[in-house]
Design a protein around this motif. Structure first.
Motif, PDB file in Angstrom:
ATOM      1  N   GLY A 181      10.740  -3.635  -9.207  1.00 31.13           N
ATOM      2  CA  GLY A 181      10.474  -4.026  -7.833  1.00 31.13           C
ATOM      3  C   GLY A 181      10.464  -2.880  -6.849  1.00 31.13           C
ATOM      4  O   GLY A 181      10.483  -3.100  -5.639  1.00 31.13           O
ATOM      5  N   ARG A 182      10.411  -1.659  -7.348  1.00 32.03           N
ATOM      6  CA  ARG A 182      10.378  -0.499  -6.466  1.00 32.03           C
ATOM      7  C   ARG A 182       8.935  -0.110  -6.157  1.00 32.03           C
ATOM      8  O   ARG A 182       8.053  -0.252  -7.005  1.00 32.03           O
ATOM      9  N   GLU A 183       8.721   0.398  -4.946  1.00 37.72           N
ATOM     10  CA  GLU A 183       7.384   0.852  -4.570  1.00 37.72           C
ATOM     11  C   GLU A 183       7.129   2.232  -5.156  1.00 37.72           C
ATOM     12  O   GLU A 183       7.906   3.162  -4.949  1.00 37.72           O
ATOM     13  N   VAL A 184       6.029   2.344  -5.894  1.00 38.03           N
ATOM     14  CA  VAL A 184       5.651   3.614  -6.505  1.00 38.03           C
ATOM     15  C   VAL A 184       4.165   3.836  -6.262  1.00 38.03           C
ATOM     16  O   VAL A 184       3.425   2.915  -5.908  1.00 38.03           O
ATOM     17  N   VAL A 185       3.718   5.065  -6.456  1.00 36.61           N
ATOM     18  CA  VAL A 185       2.301   5.375  -6.313  1.00 36.61           C
ATOM     19  C   VAL A 185       1.516   4.662  -7.409  1.00 36.61           C
ATOM     20  O   VAL A 185       1.909   4.656  -8.575  1.00 36.61           O
ATOM     21  N   SER A 186       0.407   4.047  -7.032  1.00 41.96           N
ATOM     22  CA  SER A 186      -0.396   3.278  -7.978  1.00 41.96           C
ATOM     23  C   SER A 186      -0.911   4.155  -9.115  1.00 41.96           C
ATOM     24  O   SER A 186      -1.283   5.315  -8.916  1.00 41.96           O
ATOM     25  N   LYS A 187      -0.961   3.575 -10.323  1.00 41.76           N
ATOM     26  CA  LYS A 187      -1.490   4.292 -11.485  1.00 41.76           C
ATOM     27  C   LYS A 187      -2.986   4.562 -11.349  1.00 41.76           C
ATOM     28  O   LYS A 187      -3.544   5.369 -12.096  1.00 41.76           O
ATOM     29  N   ALA A 188      -3.638   3.876 -10.406  1.00 47.75           N
ATOM     30  CA  ALA A 188      -5.074   4.091 -10.206  1.00 47.75           C
ATOM     31  C   ALA A 188      -5.365   5.451  -9.586  1.00 47.75           C
ATOM     32  O   ALA A 188      -6.516   5.893  -9.577  1.00 47.75           O
ATOM     33  N   TYR A 189      -4.329   6.119  -9.078  1.00 50.34           N
ATOM     34  CA  TYR A 189      -4.519   7.401  -8.405  1.00 50.34           C
ATOM     35  C   TYR A 189      -4.082   8.547  -9.310  1.00 50.34           C
ATOM     36  O   TYR A 189      -2.923   8.618  -9.722  1.00 50.34           O
ATOM     37  N   ASN A 190      -5.022   9.459  -9.600  1.00 50.89           N
ATOM     38  CA  ASN A 190      -4.626  10.700 -10.249  1.00 50.89           C
ATOM     39  C   ASN A 190      -4.171  11.681  -9.174  1.00 50.89           C
ATOM     40  O   ASN A 190      -4.175  11.365  -7.978  1.00 50.89           O
ATOM     41  N   SER A 191      -3.796  12.880  -9.567  1.00 45.22           N
ATOM     42  CA  SER A 191      -3.218  13.822  -8.605  1.00 45.22           C
ATOM     43  C   SER A 191      -4.204  14.196  -7.504  1.00 45.22           C
ATOM     44  O   SER A 191      -3.833  14.301  -6.326  1.00 45.22           O
ATOM     45  N   ALA A 192      -5.473  14.377  -7.868  1.00 42.69           N
ATOM     46  CA  ALA A 192      -6.469  14.757  -6.862  1.00 42.69           C
ATOM     47  C   ALA A 192      -6.719  13.619  -5.883  1.00 42.69           C
ATOM     48  O   ALA A 192      -6.822  13.834  -4.666  1.00 42.69           O
ATOM     49  N   MET A 193      -6.817  12.387  -6.399  1.00 43.75           N
ATOM     50  CA  MET A 193      -7.034  11.235  -5.526  1.00 43.75           C
ATOM     51  C   MET A 193      -5.859  11.039  -4.583  1.00 43.75           C
ATOM     52  O   MET A 193      -6.033  10.724  -3.405  1.00 43.75           O
ATOM     53  N   LEU A 194      -4.645  11.235  -5.100  1.00 47.91           N
ATOM     54  CA  LEU A 194      -3.455  11.077  -4.269  1.00 47.91           C
ATOM     55  C   LEU A 194      -3.435  12.115  -3.156  1.00 47.91           C
ATOM     56  O   LEU A 194      -3.158  11.795  -1.995  1.00 47.91           O
ATOM     57  N   ALA A 195      -3.741  13.364  -3.501  1.00 47.35           N
ATOM     58  CA  ALA A 195      -3.753  14.419  -2.488  1.00 47.35           C
ATOM     59  C   ALA A 195      -4.803  14.138  -1.419  1.00 47.35           C
ATOM     60  O   ALA A 195      -4.552  14.304  -0.219  1.00 47.35           O
ATOM     61  N   GLU A 196      -5.974  13.687  -1.840  1.00 48.08           N
ATOM     62  CA  GLU A 196      -7.037  13.392  -0.872  1.00 48.08           C
ATOM     63  C   GLU A 196      -6.658  12.219   0.025  1.00 48.08           C
ATOM     64  O   GLU A 196      -6.902  12.240   1.237  1.00 48.08           O
ATOM     65  N   ALA A 197      -6.030  11.187  -0.566  1.00 48.21           N
ATOM     66  CA  ALA A 197      -5.633  10.020   0.215  1.00 48.21           C
ATOM     67  C   ALA A 197      -4.584  10.385   1.259  1.00 48.21           C
ATOM     68  O   ALA A 197      -4.650   9.948   2.417  1.00 48.21           O
ATOM     69  N   LEU A 198      -3.615  11.202   0.876  1.00 46.37           N
ATOM     70  CA  LEU A 198      -2.562  11.571   1.820  1.00 46.37           C
ATOM     71  C   LEU A 198      -3.069  12.545   2.875  1.00 46.37           C
ATOM     72  O   LEU A 198      -2.580  12.549   4.006  1.00 46.37           O
ATOM     73  N   CYS A 199      -4.039  13.374   2.523  1.00 50.94           N
ATOM     74  CA  CYS A 199      -4.677  14.215   3.547  1.00 50.94           C
ATOM     75  C   CYS A 199      -5.322  13.330   4.608  1.00 50.94           C
ATOM     76  O   CYS A 199      -5.188  13.573   5.813  1.00 50.94           O
TER      77      CYS A 199
END
Length: 313
Positions: A181-199
């Protein structure tokens, strides 16, 4: 004959202006010349007319016409259940907008609103969850741009093609729940996608450096962002601070960190799940626009109504 304002009203213009209007023939005293005066306004002096509420199909089309427009573009197999005729949308946009205005259609359907807005020189945004956003709406707008759509209001608007658009796809949710039940980064995001999303979320330009592993994006020439799903130690943070150096700052977004980052003045450290949750809205069923505090319409000018103003105070 002496005429007084109705009870509770008062004269809205000065006597000199009233006499000038009389001299110009812009005051009407009724058929017998003895009624309450009214201001005469000619069509050439007004910005527009109140639209009629009855729109016959001879003027704005009907469902059969709109279905034929869609079939002409995509064939009978792509017939849409509830299309609107382009002439109807044209009438609506003529009343509600001016050239260059921005038109929003949150339920794009077959793309009629965007197509007509484009032909009429309006900017537009369309939103559609169905797959026909790709199979119908995008090809239809491309046909308008390429001047291949000869139907609808093309002739009435003298449309000759041109312009362009951008097509965006909604990304998956950045956070999800794990089995505890903890919030974690979705598995659909690889490292590049995560960096782009947070930018995007932080207002940085995503531009990963080829030489500095910690440089995933920048907001200015001296302010950078680094994204990692690791837990950083104080030693790692100190090493980052030394690599960034003086005169530059680094926003570090990580899963967790140990130590006191306040001792590193060129670093700002934030935890990814917590910060993302704080920046977004979660778990709501209603995202309706709050309209209770919208500003009231301005009071009409005296000359826009009649010769009597509002009740005296």
């Amino acid at each position: 004959k002496t005429i007084f304002p109705p009870e509770g009203r008062h004269w809205s213009i000065l006597e000199e202006k009233f006499l000038a209007l009389v001299a110009e023939g812009k005051v009407f005293f009724g058929k017998n010349g003895e009624s309450q005066p009214g201001l005469i306004r000619y069509l050439s002096e007004v910005e527009g007319l109140v639209p009629w509420t009855w729109w016959p199909h001879e003027e704005v089309g009907h469902t059969d016409e709109s279905k034929k427009e869609i079939q002409q573009l995509f064939g009978k197999s792509a017939a849409f259940d509830t299309p609107k005729p382009e002439r109807l949308i044209k009438r609506v946009l003529e009343i509600a907008t001016n050239p260059g205005d921005l038109v929003l259609d949150s339920f794009a359907g077959s793309g009629t609103t965007g197509a007509v807005a484009h032909k009429m020189g309006r900017r537009w945004i369309m939103v559609e969850l169905g797959d026909h956003a790709r199979t119908l709406v995008a090809p239809r707008l491309q046909g308008v741009i390429d001047n291949e759509d000869r139907g609808g209001v093309t002739e009435a608007t003298a449309w000759k093609g041109g312009g362009g658009y951008r097509y965006f796809r909604l990304a998956p949710s950045l956070l999800e729940y794990d089995k505890w039940g903890r919030e974690v980064v979705s598995k659909a995001y690889n490292s590049a996608m995560l960096a782009e999303a947070l930018c995007k979320l932080e207002g940085f330009t995503y531009a990963p450096s080829e030489t500095e592993y910690w440089n995933h994006g920048h907001s200015t020439e001296h302010d950078y962002l680094y994204v990692t799903t690791q837990t950083l130690t104080h030693e790692q943070l100190r090493d980052l601070s030394e690599q960034v150096g003086e005169g530059r700052t680094l926003l570090v977004m990580c899963a967790a960190y140990r130590g006191d980052a306040r001792s590193l003045p060129n670093l700002t450290v934030k935890k990814i799940p917590d910060h993302v949750r704080d920046r977004c809205e979660w778990g709501r069923d209603d995202y309706s626009l709050e309209i209770s505090a919208l500003p009231m319409a301005a009071e009409p000018k005296p000359d826009d109504v009649d010769l009597f103003g509002a009740p005296a105070k």
